[in-house]
Design a protein around this motif. Structure first.
Motif, short mmCIF file in Angstrom:
data_model
loop_
_atom_site.label_atom_id
_atom_site.label_comp_id
_atom_site.label_asym_id
_atom_site.label_seq_id
_atom_site.Cartn_x
_atom_site.Cartn_y
_atom_site.Cartn_z
N ALA A 7 -3.65 -22.43 30.36
CA ALA A 7 -4.93 -23.12 30.21
C ALA A 7 -5.00 -24.33 31.14
O ALA A 7 -6.04 -24.59 31.75
CB ALA A 7 -5.15 -23.53 28.75
N ASN A 8 -3.92 -25.06 31.26
CA ASN A 8 -3.88 -26.20 32.18
C ASN A 8 -4.03 -25.76 33.63
O ASN A 8 -4.62 -26.48 34.44
CB ASN A 8 -2.59 -27.01 31.98
CG ASN A 8 -2.73 -28.03 30.90
OD1 ASN A 8 -3.72 -28.75 30.82
ND2 ASN A 8 -1.72 -28.11 30.04
N GLU A 9 -3.50 -24.59 33.95
CA GLU A 9 -3.66 -24.06 35.31
C GLU A 9 -5.15 -23.87 35.62
O GLU A 9 -5.60 -24.17 36.73
CB GLU A 9 -2.91 -22.74 35.44
CG GLU A 9 -2.95 -22.16 36.84
CD GLU A 9 -2.21 -20.84 36.98
OE1 GLU A 9 -1.87 -20.50 38.12
OE2 GLU A 9 -1.98 -20.13 35.97
N LYS A 22 -14.26 -25.53 30.63
CA LYS A 22 -14.64 -25.98 29.30
C LYS A 22 -13.94 -25.13 28.23
O LYS A 22 -13.43 -25.68 27.24
CB LYS A 22 -16.17 -25.88 29.13
CG LYS A 22 -16.69 -26.38 27.82
CD LYS A 22 -18.21 -26.32 27.77
CE LYS A 22 -18.73 -26.80 26.44
NZ LYS A 22 -20.21 -26.72 26.38
N ALA A 23 -13.90 -23.83 28.44
CA ALA A 23 -13.21 -22.95 27.47
C ALA A 23 -11.72 -23.25 27.43
O ALA A 23 -11.11 -23.25 26.35
CB ALA A 23 -13.45 -21.48 27.84
N ILE A 28 -7.12 -25.82 24.55
CA ILE A 28 -6.03 -26.81 24.50
C ILE A 28 -6.25 -27.77 23.33
O ILE A 28 -5.31 -28.07 22.58
CB ILE A 28 -5.91 -27.56 25.84
CG1 ILE A 28 -5.37 -26.62 26.92
CG2 ILE A 28 -5.01 -28.79 25.71
CD1 ILE A 28 -5.45 -27.17 28.32
N ASP A 29 -7.47 -28.23 23.17
CA ASP A 29 -7.78 -29.18 22.09
C ASP A 29 -7.59 -28.57 20.71
O ASP A 29 -7.38 -29.30 19.73
CB ASP A 29 -9.21 -29.70 22.23
CG ASP A 29 -9.41 -30.58 23.46
OD1 ASP A 29 -8.41 -31.04 24.06
OD2 ASP A 29 -10.59 -30.79 23.84
N ASP A 35 -8.87 -23.71 14.34
CA ASP A 35 -9.78 -23.15 15.35
C ASP A 35 -9.07 -22.49 16.53
O ASP A 35 -9.72 -21.92 17.40
CB ASP A 35 -10.68 -24.26 15.91
CG ASP A 35 -11.67 -24.77 14.89
OD1 ASP A 35 -12.02 -24.01 13.97
OD2 ASP A 35 -12.09 -25.93 15.02
N GLU A 36 -7.75 -22.55 16.57
CA GLU A 36 -7.02 -22.07 17.75
C GLU A 36 -7.31 -20.61 18.07
O GLU A 36 -7.57 -20.27 19.23
CB GLU A 36 -5.52 -22.28 17.57
CG GLU A 36 -4.71 -21.88 18.79
CD GLU A 36 -3.22 -22.17 18.66
OE1 GLU A 36 -2.48 -21.69 19.54
OE2 GLU A 36 -2.81 -22.86 17.72
N ALA A 37 -7.31 -19.73 17.08
CA ALA A 37 -7.53 -18.30 17.35
C ALA A 37 -8.94 -18.06 17.92
O ALA A 37 -9.10 -17.29 18.87
CB ALA A 37 -7.32 -17.48 16.09
N ALA A 38 -9.92 -18.73 17.35
CA ALA A 38 -11.30 -18.56 17.84
C ALA A 38 -11.44 -19.10 19.26
O ALA A 38 -12.11 -18.47 20.10
CB ALA A 38 -12.28 -19.27 16.91
#
Length: 113
Positions: A7-9, A22-23, A28-29, A35-38
């Protein structure tokens, strides 16, 4: 590479579109939250929408819209590069945004488990 690193990449990819970034940031947040899975599903979906095939990039770069966005010379250079990739049998665009997004897609099962 971990999910966070992938995700950082995306966040660090100069050519990644704002929707993909944004996604990635939302994912990451959300790490460690309910909410991680969604958010992971949303990131994978955004990657599926945004990662471009070389043939699609070539088709776009021949349009007037591409010339307006990038300028005629840059559009021609991108077309030439993507066409060269196609001739080598490469399926996907190799810009930093597409490369980072493709890595997520290649590891989709890690994000969706």
């Amino acid at each position: 590479m971990t999910k966070t690193e992938m995700a950082n990449e995306i966040l660090n990819a100069e050519s990644a579109c704002k929707e993909l970034k944004k996604a990635a940031q939302k994912f990451i947040d959300s790490i460690g939250t309910a909410d991680e899975a969604a958010r992971a599903e949303e990131l994978v979906k955004e990657c599926e929408e945004d990662v471009s095939r070389c043939e699609d990039v070539c088709a776009f770069m021949k349009t007037e819209d591409a010339k307006k966005v990038f300028g005629a010379e840059v559009a021609a250079n991108i077309y030439a590069h993507e066409h060269e990739l196609l001739e080598k049998g490469v399926e996907f665009c190799d810009c930093s945004g597409c490369t980072a997004g493709k890595r997520v897609l290649d590891n989709k099962e890690l994000f969706l488990k």
